[in-house]
Design a protein around this motif. Structure first.
Motif, PDB file in Angstrom:
ATOM      1  N   VAL A   6       1.229  -1.612   0.117  1.00  0.00           N
ATOM      2  CA  VAL A   6      -0.319   0.064   0.091  1.00  0.00           C
ATOM      3  C   VAL A   6       0.545   1.463   0.415  1.00  0.00           C
ATOM      4  CG1 VAL A   6      -1.831   1.226   1.607  1.00  0.00           C
ATOM      5  CG2 VAL A   6      -1.798  -1.288   1.329  1.00  0.00           C
ATOM      6  N   ILE A   7       0.720   2.172  -1.258  1.00  0.00           N
ATOM      7  CA  ILE A   7       1.954   3.324  -1.100  1.00  0.00           C
ATOM      8  C   ILE A   7       0.722   4.420  -1.017  1.00  0.00           C
ATOM      9  CG2 ILE A   7       2.987   4.559  -2.850  1.00  0.00           C
ATOM     10  CD1 ILE A   7       4.424   2.192  -4.048  1.00  0.00           C
ATOM     11  N   ILE A   8       1.677   5.694  -0.069  1.00  0.00           N
ATOM     12  CA  ILE A   8       0.185   6.182   0.533  1.00  0.00           C
ATOM     13  C   ILE A   8       1.674   7.872  -0.634  1.00  0.00           C
ATOM     14  CG2 ILE A   8      -0.437   8.241   1.741  1.00  0.00           C
ATOM     15  CD1 ILE A   8      -1.642   4.488   1.429  1.00  0.00           C
ATOM     16  N   SER A   9       1.113   8.855  -1.320  1.00  0.00           N
ATOM     17  CA  SER A   9       1.601   9.732  -1.022  1.00  0.00           C
ATOM     18  C   SER A   9       0.694  10.890  -0.958  1.00  0.00           C
ATOM     19  CB  SER A   9       1.860  10.466  -2.361  1.00  0.00           C
ATOM     20  OG  SER A   9       3.367   9.537  -3.276  1.00  0.00           O
ATOM     21  N   PRO A  10       1.578  12.327   0.365  1.00  0.00           N
ATOM     22  CA  PRO A  10       0.754  12.176   1.372  1.00  0.00           C
ATOM     23  C   PRO A  10      -0.536  13.395   0.556  1.00  0.00           C
ATOM     24  CG  PRO A  10       2.564  11.868   1.744  1.00  0.00           C
ATOM     25  CD  PRO A  10       2.524  11.343   0.503  1.00  0.00           C
ATOM     26  N   TRP A 103     -15.359   9.275   8.208  1.00  0.00           N
ATOM     27  CA  TRP A 103     -14.460   8.479   9.409  1.00  0.00           C
ATOM     28  C   TRP A 103     -12.694   8.895   9.849  1.00  0.00           C
ATOM     29  CZ3 TRP A 103     -12.684   4.076  10.280  1.00  0.00           C
ATOM     30  CH2 TRP A 103     -11.176   4.015  10.795  1.00  0.00           C
ATOM     31  N   VAL A 104     -12.820   9.953   9.511  1.00  0.00           N
ATOM     32  CA  VAL A 104     -12.227  10.916  10.275  1.00  0.00           C
ATOM     33  C   VAL A 104     -12.229  11.339  11.921  1.00  0.00           C
ATOM     34  CG1 VAL A 104     -10.541  13.695  10.623  1.00  0.00           C
ATOM     35  CG2 VAL A 104     -10.720  11.855   8.672  1.00  0.00           C
ATOM     36  N   VAL A 105     -13.575  11.827  11.622  1.00  0.00           N
ATOM     37  CA  VAL A 105     -14.144  11.896  12.727  1.00  0.00           C
ATOM     38  C   VAL A 105     -14.767  10.685  13.918  1.00  0.00           C
ATOM     39  CG1 VAL A 105     -16.099  12.226  14.468  1.00  0.00           C
ATOM     40  CG2 VAL A 105     -15.302  13.533  12.498  1.00  0.00           C
ATOM     41  N   ASP A 106     -14.875   9.723  13.436  1.00  0.00           N
ATOM     42  CA  ASP A 106     -14.927   7.786  13.904  1.00  0.00           C
ATOM     43  C   ASP A 106     -13.739   7.626  14.231  1.00  0.00           C
ATOM     44  OD1 ASP A 106     -17.622   7.736  13.414  1.00  0.00           O
ATOM     45  OD2 ASP A 106     -17.027   6.636  11.550  1.00  0.00           O
ATOM     46  N   PHE A 107     -12.340   7.786  13.768  1.00  0.00           N
ATOM     47  CA  PHE A 107     -10.836   7.345  14.043  1.00  0.00           C
ATOM     48  C   PHE A 107     -10.691   7.972  15.714  1.00  0.00           C
ATOM     49  CE2 PHE A 107      -6.663   7.863  13.873  1.00  0.00           C
ATOM     50  CZ  PHE A 107      -6.049   6.473  13.799  1.00  0.00           C
ATOM     51  N   ILE A 108     -11.128   9.280  15.413  1.00  0.00           N
ATOM     52  CA  ILE A 108     -10.167  10.330  16.272  1.00  0.00           C
ATOM     53  C   ILE A 108     -11.164   9.622  17.464  1.00  0.00           C
ATOM     54  CG2 ILE A 108     -10.679  12.623  17.551  1.00  0.00           C
ATOM     55  CD1 ILE A 108      -8.643  12.288  15.305  1.00  0.00           C
ATOM     56  N   GLY A 109     -12.280   9.493  17.264  1.00  0.00           N
ATOM     57  CA  GLY A 109     -13.731   9.112  18.291  1.00  0.00           C
ATOM     58  C   GLY A 109     -13.096   7.875  18.878  1.00  0.00           C
ATOM     59  N   GLU A 256      -4.925  14.479  10.960  1.00  0.00           N
ATOM     60  CA  GLU A 256      -5.561  12.990  10.536  1.00  0.00           C
ATOM     61  C   GLU A 256      -4.695  12.344   9.179  1.00  0.00           C
ATOM     62  OE1 GLU A 256      -7.775  16.092   6.923  1.00  0.00           O
ATOM     63  OE2 GLU A 256      -8.626  17.103   8.920  1.00  0.00           O
ATOM     64  N   PRO A 257      -4.057  12.219   9.272  1.00  0.00           N
ATOM     65  CA  PRO A 257      -3.208  11.768   8.413  1.00  0.00           C
ATOM     66  C   PRO A 257      -3.574  10.434   8.529  1.00  0.00           C
ATOM     67  CG  PRO A 257      -1.688  13.629   9.349  1.00  0.00           C
ATOM     68  CD  PRO A 257      -2.726  13.232   9.931  1.00  0.00           C
ATOM     69  N   MET A 258      -3.419   9.503   9.244  1.00  0.00           N
ATOM     70  CA  MET A 258      -3.408   7.749   8.946  1.00  0.00           C
ATOM     71  C   MET A 258      -4.999   7.774   9.047  1.00  0.00           C
ATOM     72  SD  MET A 258      -0.610   6.402  10.445  1.00  0.00           S
ATOM     73  CE  MET A 258       0.524   8.097   9.324  1.00  0.00           C
ATOM     74  N   ALA A 259      -6.010   8.059   9.507  1.00  0.00           N
ATOM     75  CA  ALA A 259      -7.606   8.559   9.086  1.00  0.00           C
ATOM     76  C   ALA A 259      -7.636   8.241   7.322  1.00  0.00           C
ATOM     77  CB  ALA A 259      -8.217   9.453   9.553  1.00  0.00           C
ATOM     78  N   TRP A 260      -6.295   9.485   6.553  1.00  0.00           N
ATOM     79  CA  TRP A 260      -6.624   9.654   5.767  1.00  0.00           C
ATOM     80  C   TRP A 260      -6.082   9.203   4.738  1.00  0.00           C
ATOM     81  CZ3 TRP A 260      -2.277  10.482   2.344  1.00  0.00           C
ATOM     82  CH2 TRP A 260      -3.059  10.627   1.124  1.00  0.00           C
ATOM     83  N   SER A 261      -4.783   8.272   4.487  1.00  0.00           N
ATOM     84  CA  SER A 261      -3.731   7.254   4.559  1.00  0.00           C
ATOM     85  C   SER A 261      -4.882   6.271   4.213  1.00  0.00           C
ATOM     86  CB  SER A 261      -2.745   7.131   5.127  1.00  0.00           C
ATOM     87  OG  SER A 261      -2.130   8.186   5.557  1.00  0.00           O
ATOM     88  N   MET A 262      -5.707   5.506   5.619  1.00  0.00           N
ATOM     89  CA  MET A 262      -6.565   4.727   5.089  1.00  0.00           C
ATOM     90  C   MET A 262      -7.543   4.368   4.436  1.00  0.00           C
ATOM     91  SD  MET A 262      -7.236   3.435   9.469  1.00  0.00           S
ATOM     92  CE  MET A 262      -5.392   3.374  10.590  1.00  0.00           C
ATOM     93  N   HIS A 263      -8.622   6.320   4.383  1.00  0.00           N
ATOM     94  CA  HIS A 263      -9.160   6.432   3.451  1.00  0.00           C
ATOM     95  C   HIS A 263      -8.549   6.116   2.130  1.00  0.00           C
ATOM     96  CE1 HIS A 263     -12.009   8.295   1.196  1.00  0.00           C
ATOM     97  NE2 HIS A 263     -12.162   9.461   1.062  1.00  0.00           N
ATOM     98  N   ALA A 264      -7.535   6.442   1.948  1.00  0.00           N
ATOM     99  CA  ALA A 264      -7.086   6.456   0.501  1.00  0.00           C
ATOM    100  C   ALA A 264      -6.406   5.109  -0.005  1.00  0.00           C
ATOM    101  CB  ALA A 264      -5.592   7.309   0.521  1.00  0.00           C
ATOM    102  N   ASP A 280     -10.596   0.877   6.772  1.00  0.00           N
ATOM    103  CA  ASP A 280      -8.957   0.692   7.736  1.00  0.00           C
ATOM    104  C   ASP A 280      -8.640  -1.280   7.655  1.00  0.00           C
ATOM    105  OD1 ASP A 280     -11.286  -0.898   9.069  1.00  0.00           O
ATOM    106  OD2 ASP A 280     -10.049   0.074  11.239  1.00  0.00           O
ATOM    107  N   ALA A 281      -9.303  -1.316   6.952  1.00  0.00           N
ATOM    108  CA  ALA A 281      -9.073  -3.696   6.240  1.00  0.00           C
ATOM    109  C   ALA A 281      -7.581  -3.914   6.230  1.00  0.00           C
ATOM    110  CB  ALA A 281     -10.297  -3.939   5.150  1.00  0.00           C
ATOM    111  N   LEU A 282      -6.883  -2.992   5.175  1.00  0.00           N
ATOM    112  CA  LEU A 282      -5.768  -2.937   5.357  1.00  0.00           C
ATOM    113  C   LEU A 282      -4.445  -2.805   5.559  1.00  0.00           C
ATOM    114  CD1 LEU A 282      -5.780  -2.124   1.032  1.00  0.00           C
ATOM    115  CD2 LEU A 282      -6.383  -4.188   1.703  1.00  0.00           C
ATOM    116  N   TRP A 283      -4.690  -1.813   6.880  1.00  0.00           N
ATOM    117  CA  TRP A 283      -4.150  -1.548   7.741  1.00  0.00           C
ATOM    118  C   TRP A 283      -4.003  -2.484   9.055  1.00  0.00           C
ATOM    119  CZ3 TRP A 283      -1.234   3.627   8.089  1.00  0.00           C
ATOM    120  CH2 TRP A 283      -1.187   3.518   7.336  1.00  0.00           C
TER     121      TRP A 283
END
Length: 515
Positions: A6-10, A103-109, A256-264, A280-283
């Motif tokens: 899984v490759i992520i470019s911010p 998803w961001v709110v859920d993750f932080i929540g 946001e980066p971890m939640a955003w990365s999972m979403h991406a 977040d399935a792939l993580w």
């Protein structure tokens, strides 16, 4: 080996189009590795997108005199178009929609519900005139660590977290003449210090996946106590949080980066039809994914310190990223790209004038992997003519003399030479030693070798075979040239036999020097 990479470019901030500095760093590198790995038959997912929650959207919109929403809409379309113009094949492209914000709110929540976030009183710059706290892009000054000019939040020079209240000579970015004072506000923070030893152990175990500058910065950061990381901010621009102890606050965009990365990665998987399930399935631990970042050095704190600390806080639920391929700044004529000063070359505009294979080759050759490098239009024309266009066209002309005369015999010597070429390119493309610079160097060296060879009837088969293998090896960089010969999609190496039938090779069109 993991089941997938899984490759992520911010995500770039949605405050303008992509200039060459953006492409030359993480995006071209991520694309080249993805193309290579897929040609090897591996499963790779590549995600990026845009971020509109950054305060830099507001400051840019203010400077341009346009509504922030208008700036975001225009920038989002421009960013996607610029990636396509340079052949950056993104699978999952994030944006601002209900699915992402929820998803961001859920993750932080989840962090909040687990008691991992704590209420802290922190000092922030404050404008009495506007009645607003100044965080991140709203406040600028000098970094308290390295003394470089920077905005609050993150220091581009040393990569550290910069608390807004600790900026030296702090001033309002929106109005530098506006008097600024420090006021206290209660925010939710992640006590990152609690996870420092786990972070240090993780990065020591995966030291091979980190380039030297990042390794040095991380070692320095993790050698002393880490400051609390603000997860919420007392401002109105951003994703609102529902937590009663911080009414009216939003998520810190750097949280946001971890939640955003999972979403991406979820969007990328859906686009390629390889996975279904939660964001977040792939993580998840045991999912068989290797998480890899191609990113600028200035992004290391949220993606390698505070973000992974959030994952650790959730108690082993997730895999941590294992590789970070960083880059430094890419400059224009030895000065930093600056949209506000008009010191910029836009990716799409250049791609409309110059064949993109030439752009990709030159950016690979000058990519700022370990130190700042610089672009100039004259250098693009000269370097590509000398190292790519001229040699390739002469080599292609030689091959084209033998089209229709095959199959031609291929010797064991040529087969061994082709194997050595493959090995050299693989060393540049594999994550363990990935280098755009060395990939471009390999193209240059092999073209020069073949260009210096005088072809005869006795070795025409060897020559044409080696040129074919060179183009296959160079395909992740020279995408259009390869597509004209081999068709679209990954370009695997063919079965090796004792003969080869040449096919017609196209010539490259040169770039023009600056007018």
């Amino acid at each position: 080996m993991n089941a997938r990479t899984v490759i992520i470019s911010p995500a770039p901030t949605a405050n303008g189009d992509l200039h060459l500095g953006h492409i030359a760093g993480p995006f071209l590198a991520a694309d080249v590795h993805t193309r290579y790995a897929r040609a090897q038959g591996r499963e790779v997912l590549l995600g990026t997108g845009f971020q509109d929650t950054s305060t830099f959207v507001v400051t840019t919109a203010h400077r341009r005199g346009v509504p922030p929403a208008e700036l975001v809409a225009n920038s989002a379309a421009q960013i996607e178009a610029s990636l396509a113009a340079l052949g950056i094949g993104i699978d999952g492209y994030t944006g601002d929609d209900d699915r992402f914000t929820k998803w961001v709110v859920d993750f932080i929540g989840r962090l909040h519900s687990a008691g991992k976030l704590e209420l802290r009183t922190m000092k922030f710059p404050y404008s009495a005139r506007t009645g607003q706290f100044l965080v991140d892009g709203f406040a600028s000054g000098n970094c308290p660590e390295c003394l470089a000019d920077c905005c609050a939040g993150l220091c581009e020079s040393c990569g550290r977290l910069v608390a807004a209240g600790e900026l030296i000579g702090v001033r309002s970015t929106l109005d530098p003449e506006d008097p600024v004072e420090l006021r206290e506000a209660d925010v939710l923070v992640l006590p990152v210090e609690r996870y420092r030893e786990q972070l240090r152990a993780h990065f020591e175990a995966h030291a091979a996946g980190i380039r030297p500058h990042m390794a040095q910065a991380l070692a320095s950061m993790l050698a002393r106590p880490l400051p609390d990381f603000p997860v919420t901010y007392p401002i109105s621009w951003g994703i609102p949080v529902p937590f009663p102890e911080v009414p009216g606050q939003v998520v810190n965009p750097n949280a946001e980066p971890m939640a955003w990365s999972m979403h991406a990665s979820a969007l990328a998987a859906e686009a390629r039809g390889v996975a279904e399930g939660t964001e977040d399935a792939l993580w998840l631990a045991g999912a068989g994914s290797e998480i890899v970042y191609f990113l600028g050095f200035d992004n290391i704190y949220p993606f390698a310190v505070s973000g992974p600390a959030m994952l650790l806080a959730l108690g082993g639920t997730y895999e941590l990223p294992t590789r970070y391929l960083t880059n430094e700044f890419y400059e224009l004529d030895y000065r930093k790209f600056s949209t506000s000063r008009g010191h910029v070359i836009w990716s799409r505009e250049l791609a409309a004038e110059v064949p993109r294979d030439l752009i990709r080759f030159h950016l690979a050759a000058t990519s700022p992997e370990h130190q700042r490098t610089s672009f100039s239009r004259d250098a693009l024309a000269q370097v590509t003519e000398t190292r790519l266009v001229g040699p390739w066209n002469r080599v292609a002309d030689q091959v084209n003399r033998w089209v229709g005369l095959g199959p031609l015999p291929v010797s064991e010597r040529a087969i061994r030479a082709a194997a050595r070429m493959d090995e050299r390119f693989a060393a540049s493309y594999e994550l363990a030693g990935f280098s755009l610079n060395r990939a471009a160097e390999a193209i240059t060296e092999q073209l020069a070798r073949l260009d210096n060879h005088e072809v005869t009837g006795a070795d025409a088969g060897d020559f044409c075979f080696e040129v074919d293998r060179l183009l296959r090896a160079a395909a992740p960089v020279l995408i259009d040239l390869a597509a004209q010969v081999f068709g679209s999609g990954p370009v695997p190496a063919p079965a090796v036999t004792g003969s080869f039938t040449p096919v017609a090779l196209p010539r490259l069109r040169p770039a023009k020097a600056a007018r």
